[in-house]
Motif scaffolding. Structure first.
Motif, PDB file in Angstrom:
ATOM      1  N   GLY A  32       0.813  -1.213   0.000  1.00 17.98           N
ATOM      2  CA  GLY A  32       0.000   0.000   0.000  1.00 17.98           C
ATOM      3  C   GLY A  32       0.841   1.256   0.000  1.00 17.98           C
ATOM      4  N   ILE A  33       1.881   1.267   0.806  1.00 16.73           N
ATOM      5  CA  ILE A  33       2.750   2.450   0.875  1.00 16.73           C
ATOM      6  C   ILE A  33       3.428   2.694  -0.462  1.00 16.73           C
ATOM      7  CG2 ILE A  33       4.853   3.363   1.940  1.00 16.73           C
ATOM      8  CD1 ILE A  33       3.859   2.022   4.574  1.00 16.73           C
ATOM      9  N   SER A  34       3.782   1.612  -1.167  1.00 20.78           N
ATOM     10  CA  SER A  34       4.433   1.778  -2.477  1.00 20.78           C
ATOM     11  C   SER A  34       3.498   2.445  -3.482  1.00 20.78           C
ATOM     12  CB  SER A  34       4.906   0.430  -3.021  1.00 20.78           C
ATOM     13  OG  SER A  34       3.821  -0.337  -3.492  1.00 20.78           O
ATOM     14  N   LYS A  35       2.193   2.362  -3.249  1.00 23.49           N
ATOM     15  CA  LYS A  35       1.218   2.980  -4.151  1.00 23.49           C
ATOM     16  C   LYS A  35       0.740   4.338  -3.634  1.00 23.49           C
ATOM     17  CE  LYS A  35      -0.498  -1.485  -5.657  1.00 23.49           C
ATOM     18  NZ  LYS A  35      -0.157  -2.493  -4.666  1.00 23.49           N
ATOM     19  N   PHE A  36       1.300   4.781  -2.532  1.00 17.83           N
ATOM     20  CA  PHE A  36       0.797   5.984  -1.885  1.00 17.83           C
ATOM     21  C   PHE A  36       0.829   7.209  -2.793  1.00 17.83           C
ATOM     22  CE2 PHE A  36       0.729   9.352   1.381  1.00 17.83           C
ATOM     23  CZ  PHE A  36      -0.444   8.982   1.990  1.00 17.83           C
ATOM     24  N   ASN A  37       1.895   7.394  -3.553  1.00 12.21           N
ATOM     25  CA  ASN A  37       2.007   8.584  -4.403  1.00 12.21           C
ATOM     26  C   ASN A  37       1.546   8.378  -5.836  1.00 12.21           C
ATOM     27  OD1 ASN A  37       3.082  10.300  -2.413  1.00 12.21           O
ATOM     28  ND2 ASN A  37       5.069   9.329  -2.653  1.00 12.21           N
ATOM     29  N   ASP A  38       1.403   7.129  -6.270  1.00 10.26           N
ATOM     30  CA  ASP A  38       1.038   6.898  -7.665  1.00 10.26           C
ATOM     31  C   ASP A  38       0.191   5.635  -7.798  1.00 10.26           C
ATOM     32  OD1 ASP A  38       0.870   6.989 -10.416  1.00 10.26           O
ATOM     33  OD2 ASP A  38       2.889   6.181 -10.741  1.00 10.26           O
ATOM     34  N   ILE A  39      -1.076   5.836  -8.122  1.00 10.82           N
ATOM     35  CA  ILE A  39      -1.968   4.696  -8.337  1.00 10.82           C
ATOM     36  C   ILE A  39      -2.427   4.635  -9.790  1.00 10.82           C
ATOM     37  CG2 ILE A  39      -2.737   4.465  -5.954  1.00 10.82           C
ATOM     38  CD1 ILE A  39      -5.294   5.976  -6.775  1.00 10.82           C
ATOM     39  N   SER A  40      -1.656   5.275 -10.665  1.00 11.15           N
ATOM     40  CA  SER A  40      -2.044   5.298 -12.078  1.00 11.15           C
ATOM     41  C   SER A  40      -2.138   3.884 -12.654  1.00 11.15           C
ATOM     42  CB  SER A  40      -1.073   6.146 -12.896  1.00 11.15           C
ATOM     43  OG  SER A  40       0.246   5.648 -12.784  1.00 11.15           O
ATOM     44  N   TRP A  55     -12.415   4.013  -8.537  1.00 18.57           N
ATOM     45  CA  TRP A  55     -12.321   2.874  -7.622  1.00 18.57           C
ATOM     46  C   TRP A  55     -10.881   2.592  -7.215  1.00 18.57           C
ATOM     47  CZ3 TRP A  55     -16.096  -1.482  -9.635  1.00 18.57           C
ATOM     48  CH2 TRP A  55     -17.408  -1.007  -9.543  1.00 18.57           C
ATOM     49  N   ALA A  56      -9.930   3.149  -7.932  1.00 15.60           N
ATOM     50  CA  ALA A  56      -8.514   2.927  -7.602  1.00 15.60           C
ATOM     51  C   ALA A  56      -8.194   3.408  -6.191  1.00 15.60           C
ATOM     52  CB  ALA A  56      -7.618   3.635  -8.614  1.00 15.60           C
ATOM     53  N   TYR A  57      -8.921   4.392  -5.722  1.00 17.76           N
ATOM     54  CA  TYR A  57      -8.659   4.908  -4.379  1.00 17.76           C
ATOM     55  C   TYR A  57      -9.017   3.892  -3.292  1.00 17.76           C
ATOM     56  CZ  TYR A  57      -7.577   9.175  -6.738  1.00 17.76           C
ATOM     57  OH  TYR A  57      -6.981  10.098  -7.563  1.00 17.76           O
ATOM     58  N   GLY A  58      -9.774   2.873  -3.659  1.00 20.26           N
ATOM     59  CA  GLY A  58     -10.061   1.782  -2.731  1.00 20.26           C
ATOM     60  C   GLY A  58      -8.808   1.029  -2.319  1.00 20.26           C
ATOM     61  N   ILE A  59      -7.761   1.148  -3.112  1.00 22.20           N
ATOM     62  CA  ILE A  59      -6.485   0.503  -2.793  1.00 22.20           C
ATOM     63  C   ILE A  59      -5.952   1.004  -1.453  1.00 22.20           C
ATOM     64  CG2 ILE A  59      -4.749   2.026  -3.851  1.00 22.20           C
ATOM     65  CD1 ILE A  59      -4.866  -1.620  -4.599  1.00 22.20           C
ATOM     66  N   TYR A  60      -6.234   2.259  -1.144  1.00 23.89           N
ATOM     67  CA  TYR A  60      -5.782   2.810   0.137  1.00 23.89           C
ATOM     68  C   TYR A  60      -6.512   2.167   1.311  1.00 23.89           C
ATOM     69  CZ  TYR A  60      -3.525   6.313  -2.777  1.00 23.89           C
ATOM     70  OH  TYR A  60      -2.737   6.929  -3.718  1.00 23.89           O
ATOM     71  N   ILE A  61      -7.762   1.802   1.100  1.00 25.09           N
ATOM     72  CA  ILE A  61      -8.510   1.104   2.148  1.00 25.09           C
ATOM     73  C   ILE A  61      -7.985  -0.322   2.285  1.00 25.09           C
ATOM     74  CG2 ILE A  61     -10.770   0.217   2.837  1.00 25.09           C
ATOM     75  CD1 ILE A  61     -11.964   2.670   1.305  1.00 25.09           C
ATOM     76  N   GLY A  62      -7.838  -1.017   1.154  1.00 21.03           N
ATOM     77  CA  GLY A  62      -7.445  -2.418   1.173  1.00 21.03           C
ATOM     78  C   GLY A  62      -5.996  -2.688   1.499  1.00 21.03           C
ATOM     79  N   GLU A  63      -5.115  -1.699   1.221  1.00 23.28           N
ATOM     80  CA  GLU A  63      -3.688  -1.948   1.416  1.00 23.28           C
ATOM     81  C   GLU A  63      -3.014  -1.022   2.421  1.00 23.28           C
ATOM     82  OE1 GLU A  63      -1.513  -2.422  -2.234  1.00 23.28           O
ATOM     83  OE2 GLU A  63      -2.963  -3.854  -3.027  1.00 23.28           O
ATOM     84  N   ILE A  64      -3.741  -0.075   2.979  1.00 26.22           N
ATOM     85  CA  ILE A  64      -3.147   0.775   4.032  1.00 26.22           C
ATOM     86  C   ILE A  64      -4.021   0.775   5.286  1.00 26.22           C
ATOM     87  CG2 ILE A  64      -2.473   3.117   4.693  1.00 26.22           C
ATOM     88  CD1 ILE A  64      -1.539   3.559   1.822  1.00 26.22           C
ATOM     89  N   ILE A  65      -5.278   1.195   5.149  1.00 22.38           N
ATOM     90  CA  ILE A  65      -6.145   1.310   6.327  1.00 22.38           C
ATOM     91  C   ILE A  65      -6.460  -0.063   6.922  1.00 22.38           C
ATOM     92  CG2 ILE A  65      -8.432   2.023   7.133  1.00 22.38           C
ATOM     93  CD1 ILE A  65      -8.225   4.333   5.052  1.00 22.38           C
TER      94      ILE A  65
END
Length: 141
Positions: A32-40, A55-65
């Motif tokens: 999740g942290i590796s995607k923190f600045n770029d989820i393109s 929906w890409a912003y869901g990655i922050y829920i699934g891989e960080i929160i």
């Protein structure tokens, strides 16, 4: 000679659950942290599969929160379920071509990391957060 003692088993089981929470949540957190600045890349995968890029912003829920809350033991069953869903989505969107691949040199399964995250998350869905968790009273714990 070792004799089974239920209290010892429960105590060790709680330590095991804590370690599982720390390892599954902690290692996934790096993804999740590796995607923190770029989820393109995630946005592109969603669009290529006919899904909205938002929906890409869901990655922050699934891989960080979710991993952070699993580590802490807050609503472990619920957030482990989110991690498992995140793994399924990643498999279907990005790694579906690797499902039946085994590396001939190492014997590694093509999606072995995702498989381990998924298996650990599903295990925590059944086990809950254990004794050493932030929340313990809800059915989602």
């Amino acid at each position: 000679m070792y004799y089974y003692h239920e209290t010892t088993h429960k105590q060790n089981g709680n330590w095991g659950i804590l370690l599982l929470r720390i390892f599954i949540g902690g290692i996934l957190l790096f993804h999740g942290i590796s995607k923190f600045n770029d989820i393109s890349f995630v946005k592109i995968q969603l669009v290529n599969n006919g899904l909205p890029s938002i929906w890409a912003y869901g990655i922050y829920i699934g891989e960080i929160i979710a991993p952070l809350l699993v580590i802490l033991g807050y609503r472990t069953r619920f957030f482990s379920m989110l991690i498992a869903i995140n793994c399924l989505v990643a498999t279907l969107l990005v790694h579906r071509g690797e499902i039946f691949i085994v590396d001939p040199n190492t014997g590694a399964w093509g999606i072995e990391t995702l498989g381990l995250f998924f298996g650990g998350a599903i295990s925590l869905c059944f086990l809950g957060g254990g004794k050493y968790a932030l929340s313990k009273r809800s059915s989602w714990d």
